[in-house]
Design an enzyme around this catalytic site. Sequence first.
Site, PDB file in Angstrom:
ATOM      1  N   CYS A   1     -11.945 -91.298 -36.237  1.00 17.83           N
ATOM      2  CA  CYS A   1     -11.160 -90.059 -36.294  1.00 17.83           C
ATOM      3  C   CYS A   1     -11.154 -89.486 -37.714  1.00 17.83           C
ATOM      4  O   CYS A   1     -11.077 -90.244 -38.681  1.00 17.83           O
ATOM      5  CB  CYS A   1      -9.709 -90.334 -35.909  1.00 17.83           C
ATOM      6  SG  CYS A   1      -9.514 -91.250 -34.359  1.00 17.83           S
TER       7      CYS A   1
ATOM      8  N   CYS B   1      -9.906 -74.876 -34.760  1.00 16.88           N
ATOM      9  CA  CYS B   1     -10.784 -75.553 -35.724  1.00 16.88           C
ATOM     10  C   CYS B   1     -12.075 -74.773 -35.994  1.00 16.88           C
ATOM     11  O   CYS B   1     -12.794 -75.074 -36.949  1.00 16.88           O
ATOM     12  CB  CYS B   1     -11.140 -76.944 -35.230  1.00 16.88           C
ATOM     13  SG  CYS B   1      -9.797 -77.756 -34.358  1.00 16.88           S
TER      14      CYS B   1
ATOM     15  N   HIS C   1     -11.124 -82.351 -42.640  1.00 18.37           N
ATOM     16  CA  HIS C   1     -11.089 -81.305 -41.614  1.00 18.37           C
ATOM     17  C   HIS C   1      -9.811 -80.473 -41.726  1.00 18.37           C
ATOM     18  O   HIS C   1      -8.877 -80.650 -40.946  1.00 18.37           O
ATOM     19  CB  HIS C   1     -11.209 -81.955 -40.227  1.00 18.37           C
ATOM     20  CG  HIS C   1     -11.174 -80.992 -39.084  1.00 18.37           C
ATOM     21  ND1 HIS C   1     -11.553 -79.662 -39.194  1.00 18.37           N
ATOM     22  CD2 HIS C   1     -10.796 -81.165 -37.790  1.00 18.37           C
ATOM     23  CE1 HIS C   1     -11.403 -79.077 -38.012  1.00 18.37           C
ATOM     24  NE2 HIS C   1     -10.938 -79.956 -37.158  1.00 18.37           N
TER      25      HIS C   1
END
Lengths: 136, 385
Positions: free
Chosen positions: B207, B84, B333
């Site tokens: 989340c 990430c 994301h």
Amino acid sequence: MDFGNFGVVNFTKQAKSVAFVDYLAEGKLMGTVCKKCGKKYFPPRMDCAQCLDSEVEWFEINSKGKLITHSTVNFGPSGFEEVQPYTLGIVEFPEGVRVLAKISKKIDPATIKAGMELRPVPQKLNEERLTYEFEV
Amino acid sequence: MKEDVAVIGVGQTNFTRDCGMSVRELCFEAYKDAAQGLNLDPKDVDASIIASAPEYDKQRTPAALVSEYLGFSPSPTFYLETVCSSGTTGVRVGYSLIKSGLHDIVVMVGFQKMSELDSRIAAQVMGRGDDTMFSSPFGTTMPGGHALYAQAHMDAFGTSEEQMAKIRVKNSFYGSQNPKANYKKRLDLESCMNADLVCTPLKKFDCCANCDGASAVILASADKARKYTDKPIWIMGTGMATSELNWSSRASLTNFDSVRNAAKSAYEMAGVGPEDINVAEVHDCFTISEILAYEDLGFAKTGEGGKLIDEEATYHTGRIPVNVDGGLLSKGHPIGGTGGSQVRTIVQQLREECGDSQVKDAKIGLVQNVGGVGTYANVIIFGRD
Ligand SMILES: [Zn+2]
């Protein structure tokens, strides 16, 4: 046994540390200790990064440890459809290592809290697969 | 201020589910956005760095593909991965290529296309970012790993589910103002608190969701930067550190040591401290991650991250504005695309281009981008002339 016999799913077949799985079949959860410097390892490893040495001995983790943290997973990865929800915990043992595993379904999730005493219990998932979980 | 290496262009695609584009097309959109107004010939790009996590794609070695599609060949290109945080690792390596004198202009393009994977397979792919020999056999996942930290933080410091929910309320407020955000709905405290549990204590709105997206950052040496733009944004400091991959091998489960070490290096290099930061982008893949970031970056004392959101200090009008573009939670994301998007927001803040969410007099900004469950950490500090 090869290493792939460990756990609900596994991605590894060959490993120098395959004795870990053989010990589980005997009902023992084992870590390793470097013969040269005495450093204890869990997960077990056959090589000491400090000494660049591969002479290790196995030691058993069979006392009660303290639960450091936990989480109940409601959505697992592929392969865990049938076992979810399951509770994961990390336990610190007096042997000087921390271990991650599932907490037994025999324990009421509402009673699970940090600091509680748990011990590792090796288990057969089926004819071929071995694991260990935490019980009171 | 050190004026060695500047950001001269930043761009990103919309972050969205089912983007309708292939990887090369996504990367093109991001680079085009970054190069807008620069009058930069693709042959003037000395090197390119392509950042993503490889497990999502069938294309082997995507760097050459992206380089070809953007017209950079024959200049050097290579692929970088720290899950990430791949994008900011790309920016750090780009910085060093320029600072070393090897190159003058380096482009970083980060991408990920996640929505072609079914969510259970995606959970497995991401879960393999933990120790596959000793942890994956128990069904560890990325949300599960962060949930272990959340539970430990709650037990140690009394951090509450309500404080975590307040992080999402803030980030959804800014996500609703960001035209490129994946999740544009504003959420109130009640809907966050009543959402389904994903893994205790984290609920659905604690989340971030998987999405597609790409981002690009164009870096240049001081001389070249002034040729292409009159608003260069300088890299003042970059810090990077790593924690053990296996969570049970780590000393702390209530903070990310990787972030603390990366922050220390970045602050030292930049010659500033947390009190000097005017605006920050932090890696809020989960609400608890933003609370940990407050503490690990020194915006709050250890254990007091939750207080910062109680006081609304991290809104754009507060003492230390954080994630005023929606963050990973609402903006989205797309793994390799995330770091470049964080850099984009900070560069736009320092150029005063952020409209309603503009932080007043922002002169120094910080990006904190984390790979895995606190496994890799990049902290980069930016400043304007
Ligand atoms: Zn040794």
